[in-house]
Write an enzyme that holds these catalytic residues in place. Structure first.
Site, short mmCIF file in Angstrom:
data_model
loop_
_atom_site.label_atom_id
_atom_site.label_comp_id
_atom_site.label_asym_id
_atom_site.label_seq_id
_atom_site.Cartn_x
_atom_site.Cartn_y
_atom_site.Cartn_z
CB THR A 1 -21.27 17.08 -34.80
OG1 THR A 1 -22.29 18.08 -34.70
CG2 THR A 1 -21.72 16.00 -35.76
CB ALA A 2 -16.18 15.84 -33.28
CG HIS B 1 -13.16 22.95 -38.14
ND1 HIS B 1 -14.16 22.53 -38.99
CD2 HIS B 1 -13.77 23.63 -37.14
CE1 HIS B 1 -15.34 22.94 -38.51
NE2 HIS B 1 -15.13 23.61 -37.40
CB SER C 1 -22.18 20.83 -32.11
OG SER C 1 -20.88 21.26 -31.81
#
Length: 278
Positions: free
Chosen positions: A104-105, A156, A54
């Site tokens: 990152t989410a 995703h 990430s």
């Protein structure tokens, strides 16, 4: 040489040629597949030559790895979603399943929660939800649907299938990021181990692999489907079309600006160590 990537269609599509010895001049690759939360942790504790992580994990990795300008996942309209069984006014105090605490989410979620328009406070006061649980990606939507979690953060291909679970989108963090910054969403990065991998050569191998994948998508289809968690061909095709784009071939000025903006905002909010140079 070892290559560690996720089993997601964007990675298997991008790296099919490199993983199968089809890139002239590239060494043979020993390939490992793992969810991004696992690769983020492995990169800290294990000597990995080429690894997908990430972007949010970079502050803990750039002393040992160099960011490559290709092979990763950035884009527009492809950000993480926060899902729940019904609309939510706030996530304060709720049980929230996330795919990793250095993804990152999750970093985007924390920035969103700390933004003035969502929390009534400045970004520097951003905090995590009261109850966070790291959950394997494939278990998040079923867990929210079953009531084990109040909300779930997904990435995703989940954006294509979440209505099947009876879930609704609380916020599209990609839309929020783009409207706030005007930049693409930096999701996953490819790193090369310093002193073990020539980053210029590695970038050329990856670009060659991407070009081969684009030139004849049928060559990688069986390989991609064998590793995909969502096996339906139309979902896999949508996934690849969205996440394998011009930024996969080259970050470019916009891609680098997006990465710098993410890490700078997160460091200013006290969420990650500061990064002086990418």
């Amino acid at each position: 040489m070892n290559l560690t990537i996720s089993p997601c269609p964007n990675d298997t599509f991008t790296f099919h040629a490199l993983a199968h010895g089809l890139v002239p001049g590239a060494p043979a690759m020993e390939v490992r597949y793992a969810d991004v939360d696992v690769t983020n942790t492995l990169a800290v504790s294990t000597d990995l030559d080429l690894v997908k992580v990430s972007y949010a994990a970079l502050p803990w990795l750039l002393d040992r790895y160099e960011l490559l300008p290709c092979g990763g996942a950035l884009g527009r309209g492809c950000g993480p979603l926060l899902l729940a069984r019904s609309p939510l006014a706030s996530v304060d105090g709720l049980r929230v399943a996330v795919p990793g605490d250095r993804t990152t989410a999750y970093l985007l979620l924390r920035l969103w929660m700390g933004s003035a328009e969502t929390a009534g406070s400045s970004p520097s006061e951003a905090t995590a939800p009261a109850s966070i649980e790291v959950v394997p990606f494939a278990d998040i939507m079923p867990g929210v649907a079953a009531g084990r979690y109040d909300a779930g953060l997904v990435i995703h291909e989940a954006r294509f299938v979440y209505p099947r679970y009876g879930l609704t989108s609380v916020v599209d963090l990609g839309e929020w990021w783009e409207s706030t910054t005007g930049l693409p969403i930096p999701l996953g990065a490819i790193l090369a181990r310093r002193g073990a991998v020539d980053p210029v050569a590695a970038a050329e191998w990856i670009r060659a692999s991407v070009r081969q994948a684009w030139a004849d998508p049928s060559l990688s289809r069986d390989y991609v489907l064998a590793h995909a968690q969502e096996m339906e061909q139309d979902v896999v095709d949508q996934h690849i079309k969205l996440y394998v784009n011009e930024f996969t071939a080259d970050l470019g000025a916009d891609g680098l600006a997006a990465v710098r903006a993410l890490l700078t905002r997160a460091a200013d909010a006290g969420l990650v160590p500061a990064v002086s140079d990418l």
